[in-house]
Design a protein around this motif. Structure first.
Motif, PDB file in Angstrom:
ATOM      1  N   ALA A 102      -2.053   1.864 -19.642  1.00  0.00           N
ATOM      2  CA  ALA A 102      -1.134   0.842 -19.113  1.00  0.00           C
ATOM      3  C   ALA A 102      -1.534   0.441 -17.697  1.00  0.00           C
ATOM      4  CB  ALA A 102       0.300   1.356 -19.144  1.00  0.00           C
ATOM      5  N   PHE A 103      -1.982   1.420 -16.896  1.00  0.00           N
ATOM      6  CA  PHE A 103      -2.430   1.059 -15.542  1.00  0.00           C
ATOM      7  C   PHE A 103      -3.620   0.095 -15.633  1.00  0.00           C
ATOM      8  CE2 PHE A 103       0.366   3.154 -12.888  1.00  0.00           C
ATOM      9  CZ  PHE A 103       0.440   4.519 -13.053  1.00  0.00           C
ATOM     10  N   ALA A 104      -4.555   0.394 -16.522  1.00  0.00           N
ATOM     11  CA  ALA A 104      -5.744  -0.479 -16.636  1.00  0.00           C
ATOM     12  C   ALA A 104      -5.327  -1.858 -17.142  1.00  0.00           C
ATOM     13  CB  ALA A 104      -6.770   0.153 -17.576  1.00  0.00           C
ATOM     14  N   MET A 105      -4.391  -1.875 -18.091  1.00  0.00           N
ATOM     15  CA  MET A 105      -3.924  -3.155 -18.644  1.00  0.00           C
ATOM     16  C   MET A 105      -3.312  -4.031 -17.546  1.00  0.00           C
ATOM     17  SD  MET A 105      -0.904  -4.802 -19.436  1.00  0.00           S
ATOM     18  CE  MET A 105       0.256  -3.465 -19.373  1.00  0.00           C
ATOM     19  N   ASN A 209      -8.590  16.077  -4.409  1.00  0.00           N
ATOM     20  CA  ASN A 209      -8.590  16.749  -5.710  1.00  0.00           C
ATOM     21  C   ASN A 209      -9.364  15.904  -6.708  1.00  0.00           C
ATOM     22  OD1 ASN A 209      -6.559  14.756  -6.934  1.00  0.00           O
ATOM     23  ND2 ASN A 209      -5.659  15.425  -5.027  1.00  0.00           N
ATOM     24  N   ALA A 210      -9.543  16.412  -7.922  1.00  0.00           N
ATOM     25  CA  ALA A 210     -10.407  15.743  -8.907  1.00  0.00           C
ATOM     26  C   ALA A 210      -9.963  14.302  -9.166  1.00  0.00           C
ATOM     27  CB  ALA A 210     -10.400  16.541 -10.203  1.00  0.00           C
ATOM     28  N   SER A 211      -8.663  14.088  -9.296  1.00  0.00           N
ATOM     29  CA  SER A 211      -8.196  12.735  -9.653  1.00  0.00           C
ATOM     30  C   SER A 211      -8.327  11.778  -8.468  1.00  0.00           C
ATOM     31  CB  SER A 211      -6.746  12.791 -10.140  1.00  0.00           C
ATOM     32  OG  SER A 211      -5.923  13.464  -9.197  1.00  0.00           O
ATOM     33  N   CYS A 212      -8.069  12.263  -7.254  1.00  0.00           N
ATOM     34  CA  CYS A 212      -8.198  11.378  -6.082  1.00  0.00           C
ATOM     35  C   CYS A 212      -9.666  11.014  -5.878  1.00  0.00           C
ATOM     36  CB  CYS A 212      -7.641  12.067  -4.846  1.00  0.00           C
ATOM     37  SG  CYS A 212      -7.552  10.979  -3.424  1.00  0.00           S
ATOM     38  N   THR A 213     -10.543  11.995  -6.069  1.00  0.00           N
ATOM     39  CA  THR A 213     -11.981  11.721  -5.961  1.00  0.00           C
ATOM     40  C   THR A 213     -12.393  10.674  -7.001  1.00  0.00           C
ATOM     41  OG1 THR A 213     -12.305  13.997  -5.245  1.00  0.00           O
ATOM     42  CG2 THR A 213     -14.265  12.820  -6.008  1.00  0.00           C
ATOM     43  N   THR A 214     -11.799  10.759  -8.184  1.00  0.00           N
ATOM     44  CA  THR A 214     -12.107   9.792  -9.246  1.00  0.00           C
ATOM     45  C   THR A 214     -11.653   8.388  -8.863  1.00  0.00           C
ATOM     46  OG1 THR A 214     -11.788  11.559 -10.862  1.00  0.00           O
ATOM     47  CG2 THR A 214     -11.773   9.307 -11.705  1.00  0.00           C
ATOM     48  N   THR A 218     -14.347   5.450  -8.279  1.00  0.00           N
ATOM     49  CA  THR A 218     -14.212   4.201  -9.053  1.00  0.00           C
ATOM     50  C   THR A 218     -13.957   3.023  -8.111  1.00  0.00           C
ATOM     51  OG1 THR A 218     -13.242   5.555 -10.798  1.00  0.00           O
ATOM     52  CG2 THR A 218     -12.971   3.165 -11.006  1.00  0.00           C
ATOM     53  N   GLY A 219     -13.068   3.234  -7.135  1.00  0.00           N
ATOM     54  CA  GLY A 219     -12.728   2.145  -6.215  1.00  0.00           C
ATOM     55  C   GLY A 219     -13.878   1.739  -5.323  1.00  0.00           C
ATOM     56  N   SER A 220     -14.853   2.619  -5.158  1.00  0.00           N
ATOM     57  CA  SER A 220     -15.970   2.312  -4.241  1.00  0.00           C
ATOM     58  C   SER A 220     -16.852   1.180  -4.782  1.00  0.00           C
ATOM     59  CB  SER A 220     -16.829   3.557  -3.989  1.00  0.00           C
ATOM     60  OG  SER A 220     -17.658   3.831  -5.108  1.00  0.00           O
ATOM     61  N   SER A 221     -16.663   0.832  -6.059  1.00  0.00           N
ATOM     62  CA  SER A 221     -17.456  -0.305  -6.575  1.00  0.00           C
ATOM     63  C   SER A 221     -16.691  -1.613  -6.384  1.00  0.00           C
ATOM     64  CB  SER A 221     -17.737  -0.101  -8.077  1.00  0.00           C
ATOM     65  OG  SER A 221     -16.531  -0.270  -8.799  1.00  0.00           O
ATOM     66  N   LEU A 222     -15.565  -1.542  -5.690  1.00  0.00           N
ATOM     67  CA  LEU A 222     -14.685  -2.700  -5.404  1.00  0.00           C
ATOM     68  C   LEU A 222     -14.017  -3.235  -6.663  1.00  0.00           C
ATOM     69  CD1 LEU A 222     -16.596  -4.660  -2.616  1.00  0.00           C
ATOM     70  CD2 LEU A 222     -14.733  -2.977  -2.395  1.00  0.00           C
ATOM     71  N   VAL A 223     -13.775  -2.353  -7.611  1.00  0.00           N
ATOM     72  CA  VAL A 223     -13.000  -2.758  -8.786  1.00  0.00           C
ATOM     73  C   VAL A 223     -11.542  -2.925  -8.341  1.00  0.00           C
ATOM     74  CG1 VAL A 223     -12.269  -0.438  -9.526  1.00  0.00           C
ATOM     75  CG2 VAL A 223     -12.742  -2.211 -11.243  1.00  0.00           C
ATOM     76  N   ASP A 224     -10.705  -3.563  -9.173  1.00  0.00           N
ATOM     77  CA  ASP A 224      -9.296  -3.745  -8.781  1.00  0.00           C
ATOM     78  C   ASP A 224      -8.587  -2.389  -8.748  1.00  0.00           C
ATOM     79  OD1 ASP A 224      -9.430  -4.082 -11.946  1.00  0.00           O
ATOM     80  OD2 ASP A 224      -7.437  -3.343 -11.367  1.00  0.00           O
ATOM     81  N   PRO A 225      -7.518  -2.248  -7.957  1.00  0.00           N
ATOM     82  CA  PRO A 225      -6.858  -0.937  -7.801  1.00  0.00           C
ATOM     83  C   PRO A 225      -6.216  -0.422  -9.071  1.00  0.00           C
ATOM     84  CG  PRO A 225      -5.623  -2.663  -6.669  1.00  0.00           C
ATOM     85  CD  PRO A 225      -6.909  -3.275  -7.098  1.00  0.00           C
ATOM     86  N   TYR A 226      -5.844  -1.327  -9.987  1.00  0.00           N
ATOM     87  CA  TYR A 226      -5.222  -0.868 -11.245  1.00  0.00           C
ATOM     88  C   TYR A 226      -6.235  -0.077 -12.074  1.00  0.00           C
ATOM     89  CZ  TYR A 226      -1.748  -4.218  -9.783  1.00  0.00           C
ATOM     90  OH  TYR A 226      -0.815  -4.895  -9.027  1.00  0.00           O
ATOM     91  N   ALA A 230      -6.125   3.883 -12.967  1.00  0.00           N
ATOM     92  CA  ALA A 230      -6.238   4.313 -14.374  1.00  0.00           C
ATOM     93  C   ALA A 230      -7.282   5.423 -14.498  1.00  0.00           C
ATOM     94  CB  ALA A 230      -6.619   3.129 -15.260  1.00  0.00           C
ATOM     95  N   ALA A 231      -8.380   5.283 -13.765  1.00  0.00           N
ATOM     96  CA  ALA A 231      -9.435   6.313 -13.803  1.00  0.00           C
ATOM     97  C   ALA A 231      -8.895   7.639 -13.252  1.00  0.00           C
ATOM     98  CB  ALA A 231     -10.641   5.855 -12.979  1.00  0.00           C
ATOM     99  N   GLY A 232      -8.153   7.570 -12.160  1.00  0.00           N
ATOM    100  CA  GLY A 232      -7.567   8.785 -11.582  1.00  0.00           C
ATOM    101  C   GLY A 232      -6.583   9.440 -12.530  1.00  0.00           C
ATOM    102  N   CYS A 233      -5.821   8.599 -13.224  1.00  0.00           N
ATOM    103  CA  CYS A 233      -4.822   9.105 -14.178  1.00  0.00           C
ATOM    104  C   CYS A 233      -5.514   9.846 -15.324  1.00  0.00           C
ATOM    105  CB  CYS A 233      -4.015   7.918 -14.706  1.00  0.00           C
ATOM    106  SG  CYS A 233      -2.431   8.369 -15.432  1.00  0.00           S
ATOM    107  N   ALA A 234      -6.658   9.308 -15.746  1.00  0.00           N
ATOM    108  CA  ALA A 234      -7.421   9.955 -16.825  1.00  0.00           C
ATOM    109  C   ALA A 234      -7.892  11.336 -16.358  1.00  0.00           C
ATOM    110  CB  ALA A 234      -8.611   9.087 -17.210  1.00  0.00           C
ATOM    111  N   SER A 235      -8.329  11.437 -15.124  1.00  0.00           N
ATOM    112  CA  SER A 235      -8.805  12.731 -14.610  1.00  0.00           C
ATOM    113  C   SER A 235      -7.648  13.725 -14.497  1.00  0.00           C
ATOM    114  CB  SER A 235      -9.435  12.549 -13.228  1.00  0.00           C
ATOM    115  OG  SER A 235      -9.649  13.809 -12.609  1.00  0.00           O
TER     116      SER A 235
END
Ligand code: SDX
Length: 403
Positions: A102-105, A209-214, A218-226, A230-235
């Protein structure tokens, strides 16, 4: 790869950023949000006030707090952007799968948030418009975190989504969206509402922690925050991380009673079982949050009645704490050991517990994401190296000539 050295597995002792947000002293069992001890914030602050502190760096004035809370609730309490999406899940979908997707959506819904569409400097040039755009995504993600979680809960029960009345607190609105069954005078239980707020507050951030690092990777590629959230939530979903609160209850149920604790401890020492809720990569004496959760549990049990599993949990805790195997490895209860007992006593289904970790942790993920977007010199993509230990150069062999 001259000079490259593999840090021990799992980034042990590897620092990848400088941060002003959260401070942990693993030896002393200290946790501070922007310098404020977690014990003081748990006692005097609220989840949204501490969210403002983590994200913007100072405790808000009354006016700033009111604006932040109003915006979070305004952006959060709507379903139109996710109603159909949730209806597509199977009735027994794990709520963390629903929340993660849902976050990614949401990223597809809010194109204003997408640097790929709006330009790479959308968040990094720090001007008024850019900061306002960043703030809107922060309000929306914190507000939607509870709404999406409640929608996942209602989908599993085959119930309609409900829009909470204006004026409820952040956790009150969440409980309303979870439990409201059409009663005219439904009011969240104030003790549970406050207990959940304290639990949200102490789960809000925990540095890299693992999810914040994720999220940052992910955010370092300048993707949108959602997408980054979502990537952090998966971790966080994994049983070694945020999924541990669910694993603890499954462990306690499998132990069954205090009498079976000694046999379980022996199985852990033979490495046949894991003692979920114990151990931590950073805390080597105690996780200060575990004391706050334990105290909150007693307050909740006064309202809900004690959970039969508590006796087994206490027996397991006491046995592990005085056993040489755990003492030698500096294993103590972490934030997840007691929290599941509270969520169970509050009536949440077991597989919903990691969702109750993810909802507040959206705050910490966003605080670190914003810090990275605004860091001096702009954003550098995170691209670690490896030490190659594979085969040397070799020639291709056609399949008919292979053994
Ligand atoms: C969270 O990073 C964070 O900040 C996370 C978190 C946050 O707020 O974001 O605090 C939230 O994720 C808390 C942790 C929740 N996870 C669990 O409770 C799962 C159970 N714990 C273990 O999986 C483990 O302790 C970790 C994953 C938490 C930490 O693992 P490490 O740092 O990699 O430690 P390790 O596996 O190297 O363990 C060191 C030794 C080993 O023994 P030896 O091989 O040296 O003989 O301790 C043993 C491990 O086998 N050990 C355990 C154990 N945890 C570690 N033995 C039994 N039971 C355990 N729980």
């Amino acid at each position: 790869e001259k000079g490259l050295r593999v840090q021990d597995k799992g980034f042990l002792n590897t620092a990848v950023i400088r941060s002003e947000i959260t401070y942990i002293d693993g030896e002393a069992g200290v946790l501070r949000y922007r310098g404020y001890p977690i014990e003081q914030l748990a006692l005097h602050s609220s989840h949204l006030e501490s969210a403002y502190l983590l994200i913007y760096g100072s405790l808000p004035t009354r006016e700033q707090h009111l604006h932040f809370e109003t915006e979070v609730m305004r952006h959060g309490n709507m379903h139109v952007d996710s109603e159909e999406f949730f209806r597509s899940f199977r009735y027994d979908a794990h709520p963390m799968s629903m929340l993660t997707s849902a976050f990614a959506m949401l990223g597809s819904f809010y194109s204003e948030a997408n640097p790929s569409l709006q330009g790479q400097k959308l968040y990094t040039n720090g001007d008024k418009e850019s900061l306002a755009t960043m703030d809107r995504q922060i309000y929306r993600l914190i507000g939607k975190a509870t709404t999406l979680a409640a929608m996942a809960y209602r989908v599993r029960q085959g119930r309609e989504f409900v829009t909470p009345p204006v004026g409820l607190s952040y956790t009150g609105s969440f409980l309303y969206q979870m439990d409201h069954l059409g009663e005219e005078d439904y009011k969240p239980n104030p003790v549970l509402e406050k207990a959940l707020d304290v639990l949200f507050l102490i789960h809000a951030d925990h540095e890299l922690n693992a999810s914040c690092t994720t999220v940052l990777q992910t955010g370092s590629s300048l993707v949108d925050p959602y997408s980054a959230i979502a990537a952090g939530c998966a971790s966080l979903y994994g049983p070694l991380h945020g999924g541990a609160n669910e694993a603890v209850i499954r462990m306690l149920v499998s132990i069954g009673s205090p009498e079976n604790v000694p046999a379980f401890i022996e199985a852990v020492k033979r490495r046949e079982k894991t003692l979920s809720g114990f151990g931590h990569r950073v805390y080597k004496t105690s996780d200060p949050r575990s004391f706050i959760v334990r105290k909150t549990a007693d307050e909740v049990f006064k309202v809900t009645g004690r959970d039969a599993l508590l006796e087994t949990a206490m027996a397991l805790h006491d046995a592990a704490m005085k056993d040489e195997y755990f003492i030698k490895r500096k294993l103590a209860p972490n934030v997840d050991f007691w929290s599941g007992l509270i969520y169970r006593a509050m009536g949440f289904p077991m597989d919903f517990f990691p969702v109750l970790f993810a909802v507040p942790r959206v705050v910490g993920w966003l605080a670190h994401w914003r810090q990275m977007m605004l860091q001096d010199g702009g954003v550098k993509i995170w691209r670690p190296r490896q030490v190659y230990v594979g085969a040397g150069k070799r020639e291709y062999v056609p399949i008919e000539k292979r053994g």
